[in-house]
Write an enzyme that holds these catalytic residues in place. Sequence first.
Site, PDB file in Angstrom:
ATOM      1  N   CYS A  35       0.829  -1.214   0.000  1.00 18.69           N
ATOM      2  CA  CYS A  35       0.000   0.000   0.000  1.00 18.69           C
ATOM      3  C   CYS A  35       0.858   1.257   0.000  1.00 18.69           C
ATOM      4  O   CYS A  35       0.352   2.347  -0.229  1.00 18.69           O
ATOM      5  CB  CYS A  35      -0.946   0.011   1.196  1.00 18.69           C
ATOM      6  N   CYS A 104      -2.523  -3.100   8.673  1.00 24.44           N
ATOM      7  CA  CYS A 104      -2.215  -1.734   9.124  1.00 24.44           C
ATOM      8  C   CYS A 104      -1.739  -1.770  10.579  1.00 24.44           C
ATOM      9  O   CYS A 104      -0.833  -1.020  10.956  1.00 24.44           O
ATOM     10  CB  CYS A 104      -3.431  -0.831   8.990  1.00 24.44           C
TER      11      CYS A 104
HETATM   12 FE1  FES Z   1      -1.585   0.395   4.200  1.00 25.45          FE
HETATM   13 FE2  FES Z   1      -3.421   0.630   5.989  1.00 25.45          FE
HETATM   14  S1  FES Z   1      -3.706   0.399   3.872  1.00 25.45           S
HETATM   15  S2  FES Z   1      -1.298   0.573   6.290  1.00 25.45           S
END
Ligand code: FES
Length: 128
Positions: A35, A104
């Site tokens: 991400c 996360c």
């Molecule tokens: Fe990457 Fe939450 S989507 S840390």
Amino acid sequence: MALYSEKVMDHFRNPRNVGIIEDADGIGEVGNAKCGDIMKMYLKIENDIVTDVKFETFGCGSAIASSSMATELIKGKPIDEVMQLTNKAVAEALDGLPDYKMHCSVLAEEAIQAALNDYFSKKKAAEG
Ligand code: FES
């Protein structure tokens, strides 16, 4: 059920302990390649107790809420207790995270571990 618990929303909107510690004893930075989010933790440690902690997170709401909650969980705690902190404990303290957002909270665990490792290696270097 709402996607996010009230605690997640609260810590996302009003994150605790945001910022940097200039003379931190340990700093840990981790990222999630998928991400692209980044988390940085700063620890102040005295007599094996985490006396202060601050964080900077460039990431999603769950990452911000996780780091905020994690700082609250470790502040004032002995480092051997802090070493045991898992992402699961962080997520539980937030009254849960959606499955696809569990990674996360992993960032929070990893950032704290990285900051502790930094502290230990600095200490070792200082002791020669
Ligand atoms: Fe990457 Fe939450 S989507 S840390």
